[in-house]
Design a protein around this motif. Structure first.
Motif, PDB file in Angstrom:
ATOM      1  N   ILE A  39     -21.325  90.212  13.614  1.00 44.56           N
ATOM      2  CA  ILE A  39     -20.586  90.551  14.808  1.00 44.56           C
ATOM      3  C   ILE A  39     -19.231  89.882  14.646  1.00 44.56           C
ATOM      4  O   ILE A  39     -19.012  89.158  13.695  1.00 44.56           O
ATOM      5  N   GLY A  40     -18.367  90.104  15.574  1.00 45.48           N
ATOM      6  CA  GLY A  40     -17.062  89.457  15.452  1.00 45.48           C
ATOM      7  C   GLY A  40     -16.202  90.232  14.486  1.00 45.48           C
ATOM      8  O   GLY A  40     -16.182  91.452  14.488  1.00 45.48           O
ATOM      9  N   GLU A  41     -15.498  89.531  13.643  1.00 48.00           N
ATOM     10  CA  GLU A  41     -14.640  90.211  12.678  1.00 48.00           C
ATOM     11  C   GLU A  41     -15.523  90.694  11.542  1.00 48.00           C
ATOM     12  O   GLU A  41     -15.770  89.985  10.581  1.00 48.00           O
ATOM     13  N   VAL A  42     -15.994  91.916  11.714  1.00 46.58           N
ATOM     14  CA  VAL A  42     -17.033  92.412  10.825  1.00 46.58           C
ATOM     15  C   VAL A  42     -16.527  92.530   9.394  1.00 46.58           C
ATOM     16  O   VAL A  42     -15.356  92.777   9.146  1.00 46.58           O
ATOM     17  N   PHE A  60     -23.963  96.594  10.856  1.00 49.15           N
ATOM     18  CA  PHE A  60     -23.058  96.358  11.978  1.00 49.15           C
ATOM     19  C   PHE A  60     -23.695  96.895  13.241  1.00 49.15           C
ATOM     20  O   PHE A  60     -24.302  97.960  13.219  1.00 49.15           O
TER      21      PHE A  60
ATOM     22  N   LYS B  89     -13.410  99.585  16.300  1.00 48.88           N
ATOM     23  CA  LYS B  89     -13.115 100.437  15.139  1.00 48.88           C
ATOM     24  C   LYS B  89     -13.736 101.800  15.396  1.00 48.88           C
ATOM     25  O   LYS B  89     -14.914 101.884  15.759  1.00 48.88           O
ATOM     26  N   GLN B 102     -17.616 100.457  15.936  1.00 48.15           N
ATOM     27  CA  GLN B 102     -17.966  99.033  15.903  1.00 48.15           C
ATOM     28  C   GLN B 102     -17.045  98.238  16.808  1.00 48.15           C
ATOM     29  O   GLN B 102     -15.832  98.319  16.673  1.00 48.15           O
ATOM     30  N   VAL B 103     -17.659  97.478  17.675  1.00 48.84           N
ATOM     31  CA  VAL B 103     -16.881  96.575  18.507  1.00 48.84           C
ATOM     32  C   VAL B 103     -16.407  95.418  17.629  1.00 48.84           C
ATOM     33  O   VAL B 103     -17.160  94.893  16.826  1.00 48.84           O
ATOM     34  N   GLU B 104     -15.145  95.063  17.766  1.00 49.75           N
ATOM     35  CA  GLU B 104     -14.571  94.009  16.932  1.00 49.75           C
ATOM     36  C   GLU B 104     -14.217  92.819  17.802  1.00 49.75           C
ATOM     37  O   GLU B 104     -13.206  92.827  18.502  1.00 49.75           O
ATOM     38  N   GLU B 105     -15.064  91.812  17.710  1.00 46.73           N
ATOM     39  CA  GLU B 105     -14.876  90.664  18.587  1.00 46.73           C
ATOM     40  C   GLU B 105     -14.045  89.633  17.832  1.00 46.73           C
ATOM     41  O   GLU B 105     -14.575  88.823  17.097  1.00 46.73           O
ATOM     42  N   SER B 106     -12.738  89.692  18.001  1.00 49.38           N
ATOM     43  CA  SER B 106     -11.923  88.826  17.153  1.00 49.38           C
ATOM     44  C   SER B 106     -11.095  87.809  17.943  1.00 49.38           C
ATOM     45  O   SER B 106     -10.219  87.163  17.394  1.00 49.38           O
ATOM     46  N   THR B 181     -14.406  85.709  22.378  1.00 50.51           N
ATOM     47  CA  THR B 181     -15.533  85.615  21.426  1.00 50.51           C
ATOM     48  C   THR B 181     -16.570  84.661  22.017  1.00 50.51           C
ATOM     49  O   THR B 181     -16.229  83.721  22.751  1.00 50.51           O
ATOM     50  N   ARG B 229     -23.921  89.692  26.909  1.00 54.14           N
ATOM     51  CA  ARG B 229     -23.834  88.303  26.456  1.00 54.14           C
ATOM     52  C   ARG B 229     -24.201  87.317  27.552  1.00 54.14           C
ATOM     53  O   ARG B 229     -24.313  86.121  27.308  1.00 54.14           O
TER      54      ARG B 229
END
Ligand SMILES: Nc1nc2c(ncn2[C@@H]2O[C@H](COP(=O)(O)OP(=O)(O)OP(=O)(O)O)[C@@H](O)[C@H]2O)c(=O)[nH]1
Ligand SMILES: [Mg+2]
Lengths: 195, 370
Positions: A39-42, A60, B89, B102-106, B181, B229
């Motif tokens: 998860i996060g920055e895949v 993913f 994405k 895709q969820v991008e948790e940055s 995050t 979450r």
């Protein structure tokens, strides 16, 4: 084929330890494949592990819910059939508990002999994590065979002893070992315990 | 709410929510990406227009044949940006045309943003954040999607496809956690809980008013209240009691007061806090579980209080056989139903689930009804 699941909270050192474990297994002559659920920055961990020369499959989630279970069965089957590894090492996301996938994996993958669970604990952030995300940390310790209390280099002896004692209380019969993946301290004992 | 109807499918849904006996456990389909895949539409095309997404939902509903309703009749990836304050994405842009989004948790949100939220208010902050830090134009995309609401409803009606919800609403925990995050957000809860709480209290009043009013205007039976979450599995009890539950409870009451069914879409494990749901109005809510919460415990604690929906494991739907799915559903119907129960996948039907497995789920409800 045997499986090793390396669980633990986000940033606890799973990938660092995974690479050490994979290297030790490879040095012993085993074929090793890795599955990364991110998860996060895949793609970060997957790319890194690939750079270290290991075959990697990435999973993913389409959503932010933990969807590891969904692609895992198919991915394990495909890794088994295409690569035929002796060991497959799985890194779930830091928000997953290994217990959530163990039954599923053991029940549905033919040809899987052994599933071992290594849970990585972050000694440096232990008291903070326990105060804030205690149920998640507890659930990650529940089904562990071995617990690595990592980042031992970042805390003093007294703190380390306190974390080890607390982790042992929460880990049932699991073997609990202090390590530093960064300096390598304790790693040989951990790798012996895993094999 | 669902009005009494001569359509047996609507009647089953109405009775399930009201905890009245049903002739058959209703079956709900939830699986946005799956609808596209199973009907041969690429995910890129599916996301290109709200009415295309609805078409895929309708076609998939027809392919299954004997489900009673769809959960959400449409979908847009911009709703994920909007709900979680993260990048996404997308197929056809950052990904191949048929790769799942895709969820991008940055971590696009900073600790200083709590102050900005407090100063600016949530709507202004959110608009600026979406366009400046996620992607220019993303808010307009989301508004355009919302603008298609009336045609989506018309489309579903014309196709004779009942549905449960036209919207998703959230409590402040979710977008803050997504934007920061998870790791950073729990650190914030540890280091500056009062600041986070202050921001939440600025965000919450009115945060979901437009979504609730919009759903009511569209004639949506219910609204999703999302919990991801903020699950009980994630948070220590004192934090959950302070930062999660008061908001979920108040939201549920707001939705109920607007005459809509609160559909508590709770992913991950909420078992610890199931007794708290007894504080919500009886016979008016739906608890939708994803197979991580102990659904039998939910039945034991809440069976006389709210309808339970779920929770055929996604892994079973994608990797099991039709017989395994049928058996699992038959056990669920026996243990959780037949009263106060809607049979559904746990969260989404996975994109690669074979049609036969989803049919097996719907068939199991019919077989159990005799
Ligand atoms: N001081 C110290 N830092 C460590 C140690 N092991 C790992 N780290 C650091 O901790 C950070 C996270 O390590 P990873 O191995 O990526 O942890 P992870 O659990 O795989 O992280 P996620 O996959 O993001 O959940 C990195 O910056 C590592 O360099 C250690 O033994 N001591
Ligand atoms: Mg990692």
């Amino acid at each position: 084929m045997d499986a090793l699941c390396i669980a633990g909270f986000l940033g606890s050192g799973k990938t660092t330890i995974l690479l050490e474990a994979a290297r030790a297994l490879t040095d012993g002559g085993a074929r090793v494949a890795v599955i990364e659920n991110e998860i996060g920055e895949v793609g970060v961990d997957g790319g890194y592990v690939r750079e270290q020369g290991l075959p990697v499959r990435e999973l993913f989630g389409g959503c932010i819910c933990c969807t590891l279970q969904v692609g895992l069965v198919e991915t394990l089957r495909s890794v088994r059939d295409s690569y035929g590894p002796d060991w497959v090492v799985i890194e779930p996301t830091g928000l997953a508990a290994p217990g959530d996938i163990l039954g599923l994996v053991a029940d549905t993958i033919e040809g899987l002999d052994l599933v071992r669970v290594l849970t990585v604990v972050d000694a440096e952030r232990w008291s903070m994590l326990l105060e804030v995300v205690e149920p998640l940390i507890t659930s990650q310790l529940e089904s562990a065979d071995v617990v690595a209390v990592n980042k031992a280099d970042a805390v003093d002896d007294q703190q380390l002893a306190a974390v080890l004692a607390a982790v042992r209380r929460l880990s049932g019969d699991a073997l609990v070992l202090p390590v530093s993946a960064a300096t390598g301290a304790g790693m040989p004992a951990l790798l012996r315990a895993m094999s | 709410m669902i009005a009494p109807s001569s359509d047996p499918r609507w009647e089953r849904l109405r009775k399930a929510v009201a905890l009245e006996p049903v002739d058959k456990v209703p079956v709900c389909l939830e699986g946005v990406a799956w609808c596209a895949r199973v009907t041969g539409m690429t995910l890129e095309e599916f996301l290109s227009d709200a009415t295309k997404a609805t078409k895929a939902n309708i076609d998939a509903f027809r392919l299954v044949g004997n489900a009673d309703c769809a959960n959400n009749p449409s979908f847009a990836s911009s709703s994920l940006n909007f709900l979680w304050m993260t990048g996404v994405k997308r197929p056809g842009y950052e990904l191949g045309p048929d790769e799942p989004w895709q969820v991008e948790e940055s971590g696009l949100m900073t600790p200083e943003d709590y102050d900005r939220i407090i100063e600016m208010g949530w709507p202004a902050f959110q608009a600026e954040f979406l366009n400046e830090r996620i992607r220019p134009g993303v808010l307009d995309e989301f508004l355009e999607f919302l603008g298609k609401g009336p045609s989506v409803v018309e489309q579903a009606k014309a196709a004779d496809m009942p549905f449960l919800s036209m919207g998703i609403i959230i409590q402040p925990f979710e977008p803050l956690c997504g934007g920061r995050t998870f790791t950073q957000f729990i650190l914030d809860l540890y280091r500056m809980p009062d600041k986070v709480e202050q921001a939440m209290q600025v965000m919450f009043p009115g945060m979901n008013d437009a979504a609730i009013a919009g759903c009511a205007a569209l004639g949506s039976p219910g609204v999703w209240i999302g919990g991801w979450r903020s699950a009980s599995r994630m948070l220590a009890q004192p934090l959950w009691d302070r930062f999660v539950w008061p908001y979920i409870k108040e939201l549920t009451l707001q939705v109920d007061a607007a005459g809509l069914i609160p559909i508590l879409h709770f992913d991950s494990d909420w078992t610890r806090d199931l007794p708290r749901l007894l504080e919500l109005p009886a016979g008016r809510c739906v608890l939708s579980l994803d197979s991580m919460t102990d659904i039998r415990k939910a039945k034991e604690i809440l069976g006389d209080h709210m309808c339970i929906m779920g929770d055929v494991p996604p892994a079973l739907l994608s990797s099991g056989t039709p017989d395994q799915v049928r058996e699992h559903c038959t056990r669920l119907i026996r243990d959780i139903g037949p009263t106060g129960y809607i049979l559904q996948s746990g969260c989404d039907i996975p994109v690669d689930a074979p049609l036969e497995n989803v049919k097996a789920m719907a068939d199991a409800a019919e077989a159990a009804a005799g």
